[in-house]
Scaffold this motif. Structure first.
Motif, PDB file in Angstrom:
ATOM      1  N   ALA A 100       0.830  -1.204   0.000  1.00 25.34           N
ATOM      2  CA  ALA A 100       0.000   0.000   0.000  1.00 25.34           C
ATOM      3  C   ALA A 100       0.864   1.254   0.000  1.00 25.34           C
ATOM      4  O   ALA A 100       1.132   1.854   1.025  1.00 25.34           O
ATOM      5  N   ARG A 101       1.289   1.642  -1.173  1.00 29.57           N
ATOM      6  CA  ARG A 101       2.038   2.881  -1.312  1.00 29.57           C
ATOM      7  C   ARG A 101       1.056   4.055  -1.343  1.00 29.57           C
ATOM      8  O   ARG A 101      -0.139   3.881  -1.572  1.00 29.57           O
ATOM      9  N   ASN A 102       1.566   5.246  -1.117  1.00 28.12           N
ATOM     10  CA  ASN A 102       0.693   6.429  -1.095  1.00 28.12           C
ATOM     11  C   ASN A 102      -0.114   6.557  -2.380  1.00 28.12           C
ATOM     12  O   ASN A 102      -1.300   6.867  -2.351  1.00 28.12           O
ATOM     13  N   ARG A 103       0.527   6.322  -3.512  1.00 21.68           N
ATOM     14  CA  ARG A 103      -0.174   6.439  -4.797  1.00 21.68           C
ATOM     15  C   ARG A 103      -1.320   5.423  -4.878  1.00 21.68           C
ATOM     16  O   ARG A 103      -2.417   5.753  -5.334  1.00 21.68           O
ATOM     17  N   THR A 104      -1.088   4.201  -4.431  1.00 21.59           N
ATOM     18  CA  THR A 104      -2.128   3.167  -4.449  1.00 21.59           C
ATOM     19  C   THR A 104      -3.289   3.557  -3.542  1.00 21.59           C
ATOM     20  O   THR A 104      -4.462   3.408  -3.904  1.00 21.59           O
ATOM     21  N   ILE A 105      -2.959   4.071  -2.364  1.00 24.29           N
ATOM     22  CA  ILE A 105      -3.994   4.475  -1.408  1.00 24.29           C
ATOM     23  C   ILE A 105      -4.822   5.617  -1.988  1.00 24.29           C
ATOM     24  O   ILE A 105      -6.050   5.603  -1.934  1.00 24.29           O
ATOM     25  N   ARG A 106      -4.154   6.606  -2.571  1.00 23.37           N
ATOM     26  CA  ARG A 106      -4.874   7.760  -3.128  1.00 23.37           C
ATOM     27  C   ARG A 106      -5.708   7.384  -4.346  1.00 23.37           C
ATOM     28  O   ARG A 106      -6.815   7.900  -4.532  1.00 23.37           O
ATOM     29  N   THR A 107      -5.192   6.476  -5.170  1.00 26.54           N
ATOM     30  CA  THR A 107      -5.962   6.014  -6.323  1.00 26.54           C
ATOM     31  C   THR A 107      -7.214   5.275  -5.865  1.00 26.54           C
ATOM     32  O   THR A 107      -8.301   5.454  -6.423  1.00 26.54           O
ATOM     33  N   THR A 108      -7.061   4.441  -4.849  1.00 26.88           N
ATOM     34  CA  THR A 108      -8.202   3.700  -4.310  1.00 26.88           C
ATOM     35  C   THR A 108      -9.225   4.655  -3.706  1.00 26.88           C
ATOM     36  O   THR A 108     -10.431   4.487  -3.895  1.00 26.88           O
TER      37      THR A 108
END
Length: 78
Positions: free
Chosen positions: A48-56
């Motif tokens: 769970a990288r920041n980009r993945t979290i924000r995309t989700t």
């Protein structure tokens, strides 16, 4: 798989410091994002990288989370 009925929402208690409400809402947001990540196959905090979290968050209709909320999401994941 059966789904449980949604619990009725109760109003938040009045008279608490503003920080309490901010923390409460941040935790709810982090839980919603963490559940969505689990549904998409992200099972560990390392995934769970920041980009993945924000995309989700964007995909489920939640405002982009702050760095603090991203850390909290990772803390909720095993």
């Amino acid at each position: 798989m059966s789904t449980l009925p949604a619990l009725p929402k109760k109003p938040l208690p009045a008279g608490l410091p503003r920080e309490w409400y901010e923390t409460h809402n941040r935790r709810l947001k982090a839980m919603r994002i963490a559940i969505a990540l689990l549904d998409t196959g992200v099972y560990t905090a390392a995934q769970a990288r920041n980009r993945t979290i924000r995309t989700t968050a964007q995909r489920i209709g939640v405002h982009p989370p702050s760095l603090t909320t991203c850390r909290l999401v990772r803390a909720l994941l095993p």
